[in-house]
Structures are given as C-alpha cells and as structure tokens.
Design a protein around this motif. Sequence first.
Motif, short mmCIF file in Angstrom:
data_model
loop_
_atom_site.label_atom_id
_atom_site.label_comp_id
_atom_site.label_asym_id
_atom_site.label_seq_id
_atom_site.Cartn_x
_atom_site.Cartn_y
_atom_site.Cartn_z
N LYS A 8 0.82 -1.07 -0.18
CA LYS A 8 -0.02 0.19 0.02
C LYS A 8 0.90 1.29 0.05
N ILE A 9 0.52 2.16 -0.98
CA ILE A 9 1.29 3.42 -0.97
C ILE A 9 0.40 4.51 -0.56
N ALA A 10 0.77 5.49 0.37
CA ALA A 10 -0.13 6.34 0.67
C ALA A 10 -0.12 7.54 -0.21
N PHE A 11 -1.06 8.59 0.02
CA PHE A 11 -1.30 9.45 -0.68
C PHE A 11 -0.55 10.69 -0.12
N PRO A 12 -0.38 11.66 -1.30
CA PRO A 12 0.32 12.89 -0.87
C PRO A 12 -0.46 13.75 0.10
N PRO A 13 0.39 14.73 0.92
CA PRO A 13 -0.43 15.34 1.72
C PRO A 13 -1.42 16.35 1.11
N ILE A 14 -2.38 16.77 2.00
CA ILE A 14 -3.16 17.96 1.68
C ILE A 14 -2.91 18.89 2.50
N ILE A 15 -2.36 19.95 1.83
CA ILE A 15 -1.65 21.08 2.72
C ILE A 15 -1.28 22.42 1.91
N HIS A 16 -1.35 23.41 2.57
CA HIS A 16 -0.87 24.70 2.16
C HIS A 16 0.14 25.58 3.16
N GLN A 17 0.74 26.43 2.71
CA GLN A 17 1.83 27.08 3.50
C GLN A 17 1.30 27.63 4.69
N ASP A 18 -0.17 27.80 4.84
CA ASP A 18 -0.71 28.51 5.95
C ASP A 18 -1.25 27.81 6.96
N CYS A 19 -1.17 26.37 6.78
CA CYS A 19 -1.70 25.35 7.70
C CYS A 19 -0.64 25.63 9.04
N THR A 20 -1.32 25.43 10.39
CA THR A 20 -0.61 25.18 11.28
C THR A 20 -0.90 23.91 12.16
N VAL A 21 -1.99 23.24 11.63
CA VAL A 21 -2.39 22.00 12.24
C VAL A 21 -2.27 21.02 11.20
N LEU A 22 -1.60 19.65 11.64
CA LEU A 22 -1.23 18.61 10.76
C LEU A 22 -2.12 17.49 11.57
N LEU A 23 -3.17 16.88 10.78
CA LEU A 23 -3.96 15.78 11.25
C LEU A 23 -3.05 14.53 10.55
N LEU A 24 -2.65 13.60 11.20
CA LEU A 24 -2.00 12.44 10.73
C LEU A 24 -2.62 11.21 11.01
N GLY A 25 -3.13 10.46 10.04
CA GLY A 25 -3.59 8.88 10.20
C GLY A 25 -2.49 7.91 9.92
N THR A 26 -2.45 6.80 9.97
CA THR A 26 -1.55 5.72 9.87
C THR A 26 -1.49 5.57 8.30
N MET A 27 -2.64 5.05 7.59
CA MET A 27 -2.29 4.55 6.22
C MET A 27 -3.71 4.56 5.79
N PRO A 28 -4.07 4.97 4.40
CA PRO A 28 -5.62 4.84 4.10
C PRO A 28 -5.82 3.43 3.99
N GLY A 29 -7.16 3.20 4.23
CA GLY A 29 -7.69 1.68 4.21
C GLY A 29 -7.84 1.43 2.74
N GLU A 30 -8.41 0.25 2.73
CA GLU A 30 -8.82 -0.26 1.33
C GLU A 30 -9.58 0.35 0.65
N ARG A 31 -10.95 0.76 1.12
CA ARG A 31 -11.84 1.76 0.48
C ARG A 31 -11.34 2.96 -0.02
N SER A 32 -10.45 3.78 1.07
CA SER A 32 -9.75 4.97 0.64
C SER A 32 -8.89 4.87 -0.52
#
Length: 166
Positions: A8-32
Amino acid sequence: MDKNNSLKIAFPPIIHQDCTVLLLGTMPGERSLQLGQYYGHAGNHFWKLIYGLFNLQPSLEYTERTSFLLGHGIALWDVLESCTCVGSLDSQIRNATVNDFARFYLAYPNLKHIFFDSKKAEEFYRKQVGFSADKSYHLLPSPSRANAGKTFEQKLEAWQELLLYI
C-alpha cells in the motif's frame, strides 16, 4: 505481491503554506485507496467529525471537503509512506516505511500542532520520527468504525481540542 498482503502506498499530503495544524492517520484503508480519497469509507467518521466541529453536515464532494480543511488551516497526511497490509486494520500493518517528516517540516514551517487520529499512527511516529520541542502533539480517538469503544458523540467531544489550535 500476494493480494492478501498487498503493498500500500499512501497519498500525498493535503496542505498549503498557511496550515498550522497537521492531522496524521496511519495509512489509508482499502476503500480509501480504491477511491483515491482520504477517509473514503462511508463508515469512517472522519469527515463527519471535522464538519461536526462547526455544527455542519459534511459535503458530499471530496474537493469541497479538502478545501474545508485547508480553509481552517488544517493539513492532512499519513505517518506511513508505504506498508504491506492485509485489509485495513492498523494491527495488520507490516514492513512500514514512514514519510520524510524532516523534509516536510522544512517545506511547511508553520505546522506547530500535530494530531494523531490513531494510537498506531502516534506509535509509528514516536518510534521512527520522534517528537520535537517546537511542536505540540495530541492523540485523538480514532474516527474508524472499528473504534466501537466510543460513540460518535464521545469522539466529537474529544476532537473539540482541534478548535483550540485553528
């Protein structure tokens, strides 16, 4: 590779320069992974929790969901870059490789508040990346339907902590 233990290969981040909070999961599931969307499984509470923080119903459009996150200064990524796994449970993860957080934090220096949405994500990060003094770290209850020990309301109450940092 055996379908029952696929890479399984994860997705690239969803982010922009102004973000101050980062939500981290482990790895996308099968359906994702099938949908090409973070938290794509209809039974996962992630989007319902994010929108619930603002007393709103989640958009059905994925691009609107990700724009909603970014509009509140919240970035989204996974701790793992790749792994092998049977199914979608974190407990089945093997051969894990973490994302390059040193380079990531250099590219996005405004990220100061790191939230993990599973104990396993926090564990991989703590062991393989490590905590630094210039960031705050927080563990949220998993939005997964597999986390049946907490009701949606209990999860939403715990996720209210995000509002302190956006």
